[in-house]
Design a protein around this motif. Structure first.
Motif, PDB file in Angstrom:
ATOM      1  N   ILE A   4       0.854  -1.180   0.000  1.00  6.09           N
ATOM      2  CA  ILE A   4       0.000   0.000   0.000  1.00  6.09           C
ATOM      3  C   ILE A   4       0.892   1.231   0.000  1.00  6.09           C
ATOM      4  O   ILE A   4       1.702   1.437   0.889  1.00  6.09           O
ATOM      5  CB  ILE A   4      -0.923   0.010   1.221  1.00  6.09           C
ATOM      6  CG1 ILE A   4      -1.926  -1.136   1.104  1.00  6.09           C
ATOM      7  CG2 ILE A   4      -1.666   1.325   1.317  1.00  6.09           C
ATOM      8  CD1 ILE A   4      -2.852  -1.234   2.286  1.00  6.09           C
ATOM      9  N   THR A   5       0.752   2.048  -1.022  1.00 11.84           N
ATOM     10  CA  THR A   5       1.530   3.274  -1.141  1.00 11.84           C
ATOM     11  C   THR A   5       0.620   4.457  -0.929  1.00 11.84           C
ATOM     12  O   THR A   5      -0.557   4.313  -0.615  1.00 11.84           O
ATOM     13  CB  THR A   5       2.184   3.359  -2.532  1.00 11.84           C
ATOM     14  OG1 THR A   5       1.159   3.539  -3.504  1.00 11.84           O
ATOM     15  CG2 THR A   5       2.969   2.096  -2.857  1.00 11.84           C
ATOM     16  N   ASP A   6       1.160   5.663  -1.144  1.00 15.29           N
ATOM     17  CA  ASP A   6       0.334   6.864  -1.025  1.00 15.29           C
ATOM     18  C   ASP A   6      -0.792   6.856  -2.038  1.00 15.29           C
ATOM     19  O   ASP A   6      -1.797   7.539  -1.879  1.00 15.29           O
ATOM     20  CB  ASP A   6       1.201   8.111  -1.262  1.00 15.29           C
ATOM     21  CG  ASP A   6       2.093   8.408  -0.078  1.00 15.29           C
ATOM     22  OD1 ASP A   6       1.812   7.868   1.002  1.00 15.29           O
ATOM     23  OD2 ASP A   6       3.067   9.159  -0.246  1.00 15.29           O
ATOM     24  N   ASN A   7      -0.621   6.083  -3.124  1.00 14.92           N
ATOM     25  CA  ASN A   7      -1.610   6.113  -4.199  1.00 14.92           C
ATOM     26  C   ASN A   7      -2.772   5.162  -3.962  1.00 14.92           C
ATOM     27  O   ASN A   7      -3.770   5.213  -4.665  1.00 14.92           O
ATOM     28  CB  ASN A   7      -0.941   5.753  -5.531  1.00 14.92           C
ATOM     29  CG  ASN A   7       0.186   6.694  -5.872  1.00 14.92           C
ATOM     30  OD1 ASN A   7       0.243   7.788  -5.316  1.00 14.92           O
ATOM     31  ND2 ASN A   7       1.065   6.284  -6.752  1.00 14.92           N
ATOM     32  N   VAL A   8      -2.612   4.237  -3.037  1.00 14.73           N
ATOM     33  CA  VAL A   8      -3.673   3.274  -2.760  1.00 14.73           C
ATOM     34  C   VAL A   8      -4.197   3.517  -1.358  1.00 14.73           C
ATOM     35  O   VAL A   8      -3.451   3.463  -0.395  1.00 14.73           O
ATOM     36  CB  VAL A   8      -3.157   1.826  -2.886  1.00 14.73           C
ATOM     37  CG1 VAL A   8      -4.278   0.843  -2.600  1.00 14.73           C
ATOM     38  CG2 VAL A   8      -2.570   1.594  -4.264  1.00 14.73           C
ATOM     39  N   ALA A   9      -5.491   3.797  -1.275  1.00 14.43           N
ATOM     40  CA  ALA A   9      -6.088   4.059   0.035  1.00 14.43           C
ATOM     41  C   ALA A   9      -6.189   2.757   0.809  1.00 14.43           C
ATOM     42  O   ALA A   9      -6.709   1.765   0.323  1.00 14.43           O
ATOM     43  CB  ALA A   9      -7.458   4.700  -0.139  1.00 14.43           C
ATOM     44  N   ALA A  10      -5.664   2.748   2.003  1.00 20.84           N
ATOM     45  CA  ALA A  10      -5.901   1.623   2.890  1.00 20.84           C
ATOM     46  C   ALA A  10      -7.380   1.591   3.200  1.00 20.84           C
ATOM     47  O   ALA A  10      -8.079   2.569   2.961  1.00 20.84           O
ATOM     48  CB  ALA A  10      -5.090   1.817   4.162  1.00 20.84           C
ATOM     49  N   PRO A  11      -7.886   0.432   3.690  1.00 21.14           N
ATOM     50  CA  PRO A  11      -9.325   0.381   3.952  1.00 21.14           C
ATOM     51  C   PRO A  11      -9.771   1.505   4.873  1.00 21.14           C
ATOM     52  O   PRO A  11      -9.881   1.348   6.076  1.00 21.14           O
ATOM     53  CB  PRO A  11      -9.506  -0.999   4.573  1.00 21.14           C
ATOM     54  CG  PRO A  11      -8.420  -1.812   3.993  1.00 21.14           C
ATOM     55  CD  PRO A  11      -7.251  -0.865   3.885  1.00 21.14           C
ATOM     56  N   GLY A  12      -9.993   2.668   4.305  1.00 23.83           N
ATOM     57  CA  GLY A  12     -10.487   3.816   5.029  1.00 23.83           C
ATOM     58  C   GLY A  12     -11.826   4.186   4.438  1.00 23.83           C
ATOM     59  O   GLY A  12     -12.817   3.487   4.629  1.00 23.83           O
ATOM     60  N   LEU A  13     -11.863   5.239   3.666  1.00 23.87           N
ATOM     61  CA  LEU A  13     -13.111   5.711   3.074  1.00 23.87           C
ATOM     62  C   LEU A  13     -13.275   5.172   1.657  1.00 23.87           C
ATOM     63  O   LEU A  13     -12.345   5.224   0.854  1.00 23.87           O
ATOM     64  CB  LEU A  13     -13.110   7.243   3.046  1.00 23.87           C
ATOM     65  CG  LEU A  13     -14.324   7.892   2.373  1.00 23.87           C
ATOM     66  CD1 LEU A  13     -15.596   7.611   3.166  1.00 23.87           C
ATOM     67  CD2 LEU A  13     -14.107   9.394   2.236  1.00 23.87           C
ATOM     68  N   LEU A  14     -14.457   4.663   1.350  1.00 22.37           N
ATOM     69  CA  LEU A  14     -14.806   4.232  -0.007  1.00 22.37           C
ATOM     70  C   LEU A  14     -16.082   4.944  -0.423  1.00 22.37           C
ATOM     71  O   LEU A  14     -17.103   4.867   0.264  1.00 22.37           O
ATOM     72  CB  LEU A  14     -15.017   2.722  -0.079  1.00 22.37           C
ATOM     73  CG  LEU A  14     -15.397   2.200  -1.468  1.00 22.37           C
ATOM     74  CD1 LEU A  14     -14.166   2.118  -2.360  1.00 22.37           C
ATOM     75  CD2 LEU A  14     -16.087   0.837  -1.396  1.00 22.37           C
ATOM     76  N   ARG A  15     -16.020   5.634  -1.551  1.00 21.23           N
ATOM     77  CA  ARG A  15     -17.212   6.260  -2.131  1.00 21.23           C
ATOM     78  C   ARG A  15     -17.741   5.344  -3.229  1.00 21.23           C
ATOM     79  O   ARG A  15     -16.995   4.997  -4.146  1.00 21.23           O
ATOM     80  CB  ARG A  15     -16.871   7.633  -2.719  1.00 21.23           C
ATOM     81  CG  ARG A  15     -16.450   8.672  -1.698  1.00 21.23           C
ATOM     82  CD  ARG A  15     -16.106   9.978  -2.400  1.00 21.23           C
ATOM     83  NE  ARG A  15     -15.817  11.059  -1.468  1.00 21.23           N
ATOM     84  CZ  ARG A  15     -14.622  11.302  -0.957  1.00 21.23           C
ATOM     85  NH1 ARG A  15     -13.586  10.511  -1.285  1.00 21.23           N
ATOM     86  NH2 ARG A  15     -14.430  12.297  -0.123  1.00 21.23           N
ATOM     87  N   PHE A  16     -19.010   4.961  -3.125  1.00 17.78           N
ATOM     88  CA  PHE A  16     -19.573   4.145  -4.201  1.00 17.78           C
ATOM     89  C   PHE A  16     -21.015   4.550  -4.462  1.00 17.78           C
ATOM     90  O   PHE A  16     -21.664   5.185  -3.635  1.00 17.78           O
ATOM     91  CB  PHE A  16     -19.465   2.645  -3.880  1.00 17.78           C
ATOM     92  CG  PHE A  16     -20.376   2.143  -2.798  1.00 17.78           C
ATOM     93  CD1 PHE A  16     -21.608   1.581  -3.096  1.00 17.78           C
ATOM     94  CD2 PHE A  16     -19.988   2.197  -1.456  1.00 17.78           C
ATOM     95  CE1 PHE A  16     -22.439   1.097  -2.100  1.00 17.78           C
ATOM     96  CE2 PHE A  16     -20.809   1.705  -0.461  1.00 17.78           C
ATOM     97  CZ  PHE A  16     -22.033   1.157  -0.781  1.00 17.78           C
ATOM     98  N   ILE A  17     -21.489   4.206  -5.643  1.00 21.27           N
ATOM     99  CA  ILE A  17     -22.858   4.539  -6.032  1.00 21.27           C
ATOM    100  C   ILE A  17     -23.592   3.262  -6.416  1.00 21.27           C
ATOM    101  O   ILE A  17     -22.982   2.250  -6.760  1.00 21.27           O
ATOM    102  CB  ILE A  17     -22.916   5.529  -7.214  1.00 21.27           C
ATOM    103  CG1 ILE A  17     -22.387   4.864  -8.492  1.00 21.27           C
ATOM    104  CG2 ILE A  17     -22.122   6.769  -6.919  1.00 21.27           C
ATOM    105  CD1 ILE A  17     -22.691   5.651  -9.731  1.00 21.27           C
TER     106      ILE A  17
END
Length: 435
Positions: A4-17
């Motif tokens: 997991i780098t700065d470019n990949v969000a760790a399981p934090g916030l996910l926006r989905f529709i």
């Protein structure tokens, strides 16, 4: 990518529709997610149970009412507006946008999808046509929403084959629908497509694994949502900083503080970096990076900062500070894919404003090149645009825009068109820059 780098969000916030046709069960699905994950309060449940618009029998809770917030929605049993809901599990936080299914409200789906990391496209097994030759005819709205997801470059597509209880949890029906969707997704170029068989009403494979479908060995919907990696390609893009405000302390003093406020939309910036002011082309060097919490040596996409420059340059709201070695393209004539969002059709004689980043200026639609057929993905000649049409158009703008292709940098590749008279948003567009 394994780490997991700065470019990949760790399981934090996910926006989905959620997206689908009318009455495919989008609101019920979200209600089930909230209910089974303990994401609602007791008083909310009580209010829904007492609702005069409840469409269930006896003490059964109508979960769709948890998201259909407008009175008109509850009366008609459909979603009209984009309803945002927030909930969390021990592993992740979520923001859900429940978007309308009716074709009339496709523009609302575009609005909800514009910031989404994932889309859950519902397919109602009771509505698809199972042909005698083994094929399946998907609904037009399924194809339309998938097309919009592709145009907006939503990273993850989850195909929720809903109401499996209505076909006796038949594996063959599910596999035929999935095969048909994958064929359509291939024509679009959609990647990262994950199908799940479920019943939102009964709760099968939403939060808890279904005993009715032992043949399905994949994750439940919530398990998948909890583990989706979110890749932020804006971090790797060239530096882009649309200026929102020029901050001054005492403007009459010769050596007054002069900072440029805004949000970094792409890339990184550090003290000492060489920048260009676009569209003027003036060169500058980063002197300080100021935030509410104190100065920084560097900052990245998503952060709101104030930049101080070594040189005195003419910068105002609407300008863009960019990496000197990788500037944006200055455009006065541009080509774009747009979704027409106005009830009134395009009138080339009308005056429009284009809102691109923090810049707003006059724009004129010079041509409509092609209209996209969402069923066949073919482009055909068109003379005009009407509500929900997706087309490629040409525009002329009054002032040059520091733009990138939407495929490269979303923030500087997107725009909206505003009617000069009514002030209504009439189109959302994605800029194309041909090599």
């Amino acid at each position: 990518m394994n780490a997991i780098t700065d470019n990949v969000a760790a399981p934090g916030l996910l926006r989905f529709i959620t997206a689908g046709s009318v009455d495919d069960g989008k609101s019920t699905l979200i209600g089930r997610l909230l209910y089974d994950s303990k994401g609602i309060f007791a008083d909310q449940l009580a209010a829904v149970s007492r609702s005069k618009h409840k469409r269930t029998v006896g003490d059964t809770i109508d979960l769709s009412l948890l998201t259909d917030g407008l009175e008109a929605e509850r009366e008609q049993g459909i979603t009209i507006d984009v309803a945002y809901r927030y909930f969390a599990t021990p592993r992740r936080k979520f923001i859900i946008a429940d978007t309308p299914g009716h074709e009339q409200y496709t523009r609302n789906m575009v609005t909800g999808a514009s910031t989404a990391d994932a889309v859950v496209i519902l397919v109602d097994v009771s509505k698809v046509k199972l042909r005698e030759d083994g094929g399946v005819d998907l609904l037009t709205q399924t194809k339309r929403h998938s097309t919009i997801a592709h145009l907006l470059r939503i990273e993850h597509v989850i195909v929720a084959v809903n109401k499996m209880d209505l076909v006796g949890y038949d594996r063959t029906v599910y596999e035929r629908i999935v095969a048909a969707y994958r064929d359509f997704a291939d024509t679009l170029g959609l990647q990262n497509v994950t199908p799940i068989p479920l019943s939102a009403l009964a709760g099968d494979n939403v939060v808890d694994a279904s005993d009715n479908m032992p043949w399905y060995e994949g994750p439940t919907l919530i398990e998948l949502l909890e583990t989706l990696p979110v890749y932020n390609d804006a971090h790797e893009a060239p530096f882009r900083f649309p200026v929102q405000l020029v901050a001054r302390h005492n403007g009459h003093e010769a050596k007054d503080f002069r900072g440029y406020m805004g949000r970094i939309e792409a890339g990184r910036v550090s003290v000492g970096d060489k920048l260009l002011v676009q569209p003027s082309g003036q060169a500058a060097t980063v002197k300080e990076i100021v935030t509410f919490d104190g100065p920084l040596q560097s900052a990245h996409a998503g952060q709101s900062v104030t930049l101080l420059l070594d040189e005195y340059v003419d910068v105002s709201r609407g300008d863009v500070l960019v990496a000197a070695e990788a500037p944006a393209t200055l455009l006065k004539q541009l080509s774009a894919d747009v979704c027409w969002m106005a009830d009134e059709p395009l009138d080339p004689r009308r005056k429009y404003w284009i809102k691109h980043g923090t810049r707003q200026c006059a724009a004129k639609v010079t041509r409509v090149d092609t209209l996209l057929d969402v069923n066949t993905q073919e482009r055909r000649p068109a003379e005009g645009l009407k509500l929900n049409d997706i087309a490629r158009i040409g525009l002329t703008v009054q002032q040059p825009l520091a733009a990138d292709a939407y495929a490269d940098v979303r923030a500087t590749g997107a725009f909206i068109l505003i009617d000069e008279v009514t002030h209504q948003t009439v189109a959302a567009g994605m800029i194309r820059i041909e090599e």
